[in-house]
Design a protein around this motif. Structure first.
Motif, short mmCIF file in Angstrom:
data_model
loop_
_atom_site.label_atom_id
_atom_site.label_comp_id
_atom_site.label_asym_id
_atom_site.label_seq_id
_atom_site.Cartn_x
_atom_site.Cartn_y
_atom_site.Cartn_z
N UNK A 13 25.65 45.80 36.89
CA UNK A 13 26.88 45.15 37.33
C UNK A 13 28.13 45.56 36.55
N UNK A 14 28.40 46.85 36.39
CA UNK A 14 29.67 47.23 35.76
C UNK A 14 30.83 46.87 36.69
N UNK A 15 31.97 46.57 36.15
CA UNK A 15 33.13 46.19 36.95
C UNK A 15 34.40 46.80 36.36
N UNK A 16 35.26 47.40 37.17
CA UNK A 16 36.60 47.70 36.69
C UNK A 16 37.31 46.40 36.34
N UNK A 17 38.34 46.48 35.51
CA UNK A 17 39.06 45.27 35.12
C UNK A 17 39.74 44.64 36.32
N UNK A 18 40.42 45.46 37.13
CA UNK A 18 41.07 44.98 38.35
C UNK A 18 40.44 45.73 39.51
N UNK A 19 39.89 45.02 40.47
CA UNK A 19 39.17 45.68 41.57
C UNK A 19 39.98 45.61 42.86
N UNK A 20 40.04 46.70 43.61
CA UNK A 20 40.66 46.65 44.94
C UNK A 20 39.66 46.10 45.96
N UNK A 21 40.18 45.59 47.06
CA UNK A 21 39.33 45.11 48.15
C UNK A 21 39.27 46.17 49.25
#
Length: 232
Positions: A13-21
């Motif tokens: 579950x890595x995640x960018x800090x701000x994610x686009x939709x």
């Protein structure tokens, strides 16, 4: 596991800090009109802008969700079901009844799904558009994205089988009419109680292009290029 595998494969579950939709998908096509008719019928997508060579369609507050481009030089795909690329886009109904009512509506309009699957987290019917792209119409079995996401992440069932069970949608219509709840129907479908008499052997869609080209041989030449500009 190898060093060249994706970070998303190697790291939980890595995640960018701000994610686009996800906003929209764009298709190259050779028949804008046929594609507009299909997506309006199946998904309620209507054109915001529509021309002979392009259309931008939406079924919600977004300015578009599907874009269709008939660009000069576009050619038919070769062996589309067995080449890398887009397999399908997906649209979700909020309730089981809305989802099954949509099947009945499309069935009565003469359009049937290619394959129907209970994946565990969703029940899904897959249709093929005029160009041979798949369109999934689904409903979340958990009615909660957090729960269905966690089921995909943690369940042994999904780890063992990511495809799920095929089902006959007509059997679902009968089951609902008999008074079974959506949860009952999902449980039985996932247990293969509604398995079709003629199950689909492959998860690919039929290739419409050989028949289309046989009926209209000029399609093989692709969308004509604009005339070359003439110098002085």
């Amino acid at each position: 596991m190898t060093a060249d595998q994706s970070e998303y494969f190697r790291t939980p579950k890595p995640r960018p800090i701000i994610v686009p939709k996800l906003h929209h998908a764009t298709f190259m096509t050779m028949d804008v009109d046929a594609m507009v008719r299909f997506y309006e019928l199946v998904c309620g997508l209507q054109p915001v802008y529509y021309s002979d060579f392009a259309a931008w369609l939406t079924n919600d507050e977004a300015n578009h969700r599907i874009a269709l481009l008939k660009l000069p030089g576009t050619r038919p795909p070769v062996d589309k079901p067995h080449t890398a690329g887009l397999h399908h886009t997906a649209f979700e109904y909020e309730t089981f009844d809305q989802w099954l009512d949509n099947y009945v509506r499309l069935r009565d309009a003469g359009l049937l799904p290619t394959i129907c699957l209970d994946h565990g987290m969703t029940m899904s019917m897959y249709y093929a558009d005029p160009d041979g792209n798949g369109v999934e119409i689904q409903v979340d079995n958990f009615r909660d994205w957090g729960l269905s996401k966690e089921w995909m992440w943690a369940s042994q069932e999904f780890a063992t089988d990511q495809i799920g069970a095929q089902f006959d949608p007509e059997k679902l219509v009968v089951a609902r009419a008999s008074g079974l709840t959506p949860d009952d129907i999902h449980t039985r479908a996932y247990a293969k109680e509604y398995f079709p008499a003629e199950p689909r052997l492959q998860m690919t869609f039929n290739d419409p292009w050989p028949a289309r080209i046989a009926a209209e041989p000029s399609l093989a030449d692709g969308v004509p290029l604009p005339p070359a500009s003439q110098g002085d």
